[in-house]
Design a protein around this motif. Sequence first.
Motif, PDB file in Angstrom:
ATOM      1  N   HIS A  88      11.930  61.504 -11.143  1.00 38.66           N
ATOM      2  CA  HIS A  88      12.632  62.665 -10.596  1.00 38.66           C
ATOM      3  C   HIS A  88      11.928  63.963 -10.970  1.00 38.66           C
ATOM      4  O   HIS A  88      11.774  64.871 -10.144  1.00 38.66           O
ATOM      5  CB  HIS A  88      14.079  62.674 -11.102  1.00 38.66           C
ATOM      6  CG  HIS A  88      14.891  63.809 -10.549  1.00 38.66           C
ATOM      7  ND1 HIS A  88      15.070  64.992 -11.241  1.00 38.66           N
ATOM      8  CD2 HIS A  88      15.540  63.954  -9.370  1.00 38.66           C
ATOM      9  CE1 HIS A  88      15.799  65.807 -10.506  1.00 38.66           C
ATOM     10  NE2 HIS A  88      16.105  65.206  -9.379  1.00 38.66           N
ATOM     11  N   ARG A  89      11.466  64.068 -12.214  1.00 35.22           N
ATOM     12  CA  ARG A  89      10.755  65.281 -12.637  1.00 35.22           C
ATOM     13  C   ARG A  89       9.477  65.465 -11.832  1.00 35.22           C
ATOM     14  O   ARG A  89       9.164  66.574 -11.370  1.00 35.22           O
ATOM     15  CB  ARG A  89      10.436  65.216 -14.132  1.00 35.22           C
ATOM     16  CG  ARG A  89      11.625  65.474 -15.043  1.00 35.22           C
ATOM     17  CD  ARG A  89      11.166  65.737 -16.461  1.00 35.22           C
ATOM     18  NE  ARG A  89      10.436  64.605 -17.019  1.00 35.22           N
ATOM     19  CZ  ARG A  89      11.005  63.583 -17.656  1.00 35.22           C
ATOM     20  NH1 ARG A  89      12.327  63.547 -17.810  1.00 35.22           N
ATOM     21  NH2 ARG A  89      10.281  62.592 -18.139  1.00 35.22           N
ATOM     22  N   GLU A  90       8.727  64.391 -11.668  1.00 32.09           N
ATOM     23  CA  GLU A  90       7.478  64.491 -10.909  1.00 32.09           C
ATOM     24  C   GLU A  90       7.753  64.950  -9.477  1.00 32.09           C
ATOM     25  O   GLU A  90       7.087  65.839  -8.956  1.00 32.09           O
ATOM     26  CB  GLU A  90       6.765  63.130 -10.887  1.00 32.09           C
ATOM     27  CG  GLU A  90       6.109  62.736 -12.196  1.00 32.09           C
ATOM     28  CD  GLU A  90       4.878  63.577 -12.519  1.00 32.09           C
ATOM     29  OE1 GLU A  90       4.424  64.352 -11.647  1.00 32.09           O
ATOM     30  OE2 GLU A  90       4.373  63.456 -13.646  1.00 32.09           O
ATOM     31  N   GLN A  91       8.744  64.334  -8.856  1.00 35.31           N
ATOM     32  CA  GLN A  91       9.041  64.652  -7.458  1.00 35.31           C
ATOM     33  C   GLN A  91       9.572  66.069  -7.307  1.00 35.31           C
ATOM     34  O   GLN A  91       9.252  66.774  -6.347  1.00 35.31           O
ATOM     35  CB  GLN A  91      10.055  63.630  -6.920  1.00 35.31           C
ATOM     36  CG  GLN A  91      10.195  63.642  -5.416  1.00 35.31           C
ATOM     37  CD  GLN A  91      10.883  62.400  -4.904  1.00 35.31           C
ATOM     38  OE1 GLN A  91      10.236  61.481  -4.414  1.00 35.31           O
ATOM     39  NE2 GLN A  91      12.200  62.357  -5.005  1.00 35.31           N
ATOM     40  N   THR A  92      10.387  66.499  -8.267  1.00 41.06           N
ATOM     41  CA  THR A  92      10.964  67.839  -8.206  1.00 41.06           C
ATOM     42  C   THR A  92       9.914  68.921  -8.429  1.00 41.06           C
ATOM     43  O   THR A  92       9.893  69.938  -7.725  1.00 41.06           O
ATOM     44  CB  THR A  92      12.082  67.975  -9.253  1.00 41.06           C
ATOM     45  OG1 THR A  92      13.094  67.003  -8.994  1.00 41.06           O
ATOM     46  CG2 THR A  92      12.701  69.367  -9.216  1.00 41.06           C
ATOM     47  N   ASN A  93       9.029  68.707  -9.384  1.00 45.99           N
ATOM     48  CA  ASN A  93       8.034  69.727  -9.724  1.00 45.99           C
ATOM     49  C   ASN A  93       6.897  69.800  -8.711  1.00 45.99           C
ATOM     50  O   ASN A  93       6.271  70.853  -8.552  1.00 45.99           O
ATOM     51  CB  ASN A  93       7.464  69.464 -11.118  1.00 45.99           C
ATOM     52  CG  ASN A  93       8.507  69.647 -12.207  1.00 45.99           C
ATOM     53  OD1 ASN A  93       9.447  70.421 -12.052  1.00 45.99           O
ATOM     54  ND2 ASN A  93       8.359  68.922 -13.315  1.00 45.99           N
ATOM     55  N   ALA A  94       6.638  68.676  -8.039  1.00 40.75           N
ATOM     56  CA  ALA A  94       5.627  68.653  -6.971  1.00 40.75           C
ATOM     57  C   ALA A  94       4.297  69.253  -7.412  1.00 40.75           C
ATOM     58  O   ALA A  94       3.712  70.090  -6.727  1.00 40.75           O
ATOM     59  CB  ALA A  94       6.157  69.363  -5.729  1.00 40.75           C
ATOM     60  N   ARG A  95       3.826  68.829  -8.558  1.00 43.15           N
ATOM     61  CA  ARG A  95       2.539  69.321  -9.049  1.00 43.15           C
ATOM     62  C   ARG A  95       1.382  68.619  -8.327  1.00 43.15           C
ATOM     63  O   ARG A  95       1.592  67.642  -7.602  1.00 43.15           O
ATOM     64  CB  ARG A  95       2.445  69.076 -10.556  1.00 43.15           C
ATOM     65  CG  ARG A  95       3.455  69.884 -11.373  1.00 43.15           C
ATOM     66  CD  ARG A  95       3.335  69.578 -12.859  1.00 43.15           C
ATOM     67  NE  ARG A  95       3.693  68.205 -13.153  1.00 43.15           N
ATOM     68  CZ  ARG A  95       3.584  67.636 -14.351  1.00 43.15           C
ATOM     69  NH1 ARG A  95       3.100  68.344 -15.363  1.00 43.15           N
ATOM     70  NH2 ARG A  95       3.952  66.396 -14.536  1.00 43.15           N
ATOM     71  N   PRO A  96       0.157  69.105  -8.516  1.00 42.87           N
ATOM     72  CA  PRO A  96      -0.991  68.408  -7.922  1.00 42.87           C
ATOM     73  C   PRO A  96      -1.015  66.937  -8.340  1.00 42.87           C
ATOM     74  O   PRO A  96      -0.536  66.582  -9.423  1.00 42.87           O
ATOM     75  CB  PRO A  96      -2.199  69.168  -8.498  1.00 42.87           C
ATOM     76  CG  PRO A  96      -1.666  70.537  -8.772  1.00 42.87           C
ATOM     77  CD  PRO A  96      -0.251  70.348  -9.221  1.00 42.87           C
ATOM     78  N   LEU A  97      -1.532  66.086  -7.481  1.00 43.82           N
ATOM     79  CA  LEU A  97      -1.624  64.637  -7.709  1.00 43.82           C
ATOM     80  C   LEU A  97      -0.241  63.985  -7.772  1.00 43.82           C
ATOM     81  O   LEU A  97      -0.040  62.986  -8.465  1.00 43.82           O
ATOM     82  CB  LEU A  97      -2.414  64.326  -8.985  1.00 43.82           C
ATOM     83  CG  LEU A  97      -3.835  64.898  -9.060  1.00 43.82           C
ATOM     84  CD1 LEU A  97      -4.493  64.560 -10.390  1.00 43.82           C
ATOM     85  CD2 LEU A  97      -4.679  64.378  -7.902  1.00 43.82           C
ATOM     86  N   LEU A  98       0.711  64.553  -7.041  1.00 42.49           N
ATOM     87  CA  LEU A  98       2.074  64.037  -7.051  1.00 42.49           C
ATOM     88  C   LEU A  98       2.129  62.568  -6.657  1.00 42.49           C
ATOM     89  O   LEU A  98       2.756  61.751  -7.347  1.00 42.49           O
ATOM     90  CB  LEU A  98       2.951  64.859  -6.100  1.00 42.49           C
ATOM     91  CG  LEU A  98       4.351  64.308  -5.829  1.00 42.49           C
ATOM     92  CD1 LEU A  98       5.160  64.232  -7.109  1.00 42.49           C
ATOM     93  CD2 LEU A  98       5.060  65.144  -4.769  1.00 42.49           C
ATOM     94  N   SER A  99       1.489  62.212  -5.547  1.00 45.66           N
ATOM     95  CA  SER A  99       1.560  60.833  -5.070  1.00 45.66           C
ATOM     96  C   SER A  99       0.998  59.863  -6.102  1.00 45.66           C
ATOM     97  O   SER A  99       1.544  58.781  -6.334  1.00 45.66           O
ATOM     98  CB  SER A  99       0.810  60.682  -3.747  1.00 45.66           C
ATOM     99  OG  SER A  99       1.451  61.429  -2.732  1.00 45.66           O
ATOM    100  N   GLU A 100      -0.108  60.259  -6.739  1.00 42.46           N
ATOM    101  CA  GLU A 100      -0.723  59.400  -7.752  1.00 42.46           C
ATOM    102  C   GLU A 100       0.198  59.236  -8.958  1.00 42.46           C
ATOM    103  O   GLU A 100       0.343  58.139  -9.504  1.00 42.46           O
ATOM    104  CB  GLU A 100      -2.061  59.990  -8.180  1.00 42.46           C
ATOM    105  CG  GLU A 100      -2.882  59.085  -9.069  1.00 42.46           C
ATOM    106  CD  GLU A 100      -4.264  59.647  -9.326  1.00 42.46           C
ATOM    107  OE1 GLU A 100      -4.836  59.346 -10.403  1.00 42.46           O
ATOM    108  OE2 GLU A 100      -4.786  60.387  -8.462  1.00 42.46           O
TER     109      GLU A 100
END
Length: 284
Positions: free
Chosen positions: A124-136
């Motif tokens: 959830h944190r990764e998806q919410t923050n949408a930083r570079p390399l999100l998919s990876e």
Amino acid sequence: MAGLSKDPFAAPDRVELRTLAQLAQRGDWQLDLLHDRSHHLIIWITRGQGLALLDGVRRGMGTHNVLFVPAGTTLALELGRPGFGQALVIPDATELRLPGQAHHLRIRDVTAQSELTALFEALHREQTNARPLLSEAMEAQTALVSVWLRRQLALDEHTPKPLKAANRLSRAMCRRIAQEFRSGAPMADYASALGVTPTHLTRACKASTGKTAADLLTDRTLYEARHLLTFSDVQVQDIARYLGFGSAAYFTRFMQHHTRHSPTELRKLKPAKGAAPSAGTLRG
């Protein structure tokens, strides 16, 4: 089928985290009715109780339950209003290592519960923050969820029990429905293909799922019809033909009987009150 262009939750080309409310954004029918999807699901229930009809077998569900639903596997899920769950949506073409069949796990170990919750929170944190390399990053976190799942499946407490004869027949029926529900074939043809009488098939499905074989076929057809009416501009007569109906009039009577609305009326319906908003930050 051509024309499916408006569904915001169609099969993704990357791993995504969604709540169950988001999977049913346009109405409870998106989860309640028997259906199958072109992507894998790992569902983590953290609050509430309900029923799941997974791969031809009905199961009671509760807090700290996990469902793994491979692409193409039939599912119907009813979770009470106080309930909450999240689903990892994984493209069918993924290279991630996943189990080869559907599973329902009741996670009683507190440490295991905490581990999976932490993994979903990280997703959830990764998806919410949408930083570079999100998919990876999402794929890496999902790989850890897969490891967690396969470790649980290796435990004796999660060894599947042998299916009863009725469960095996119901499973075979649900798998055949997923492949052939658009054919318009009568129930007698399904029974014949499975080597049993229609009466025996109905009895087995009722014992395993709480629904007759005809009910299961109706549910799958209803789901597809509502999906096409909601997320496409395909003409009603073309949907009727695609789903194996002899005429648009017969299709309209079928929809009115089961939903109390005509296909045109269903197309105009707004999401039910309380339905989740679009995925927003959860989609990154």
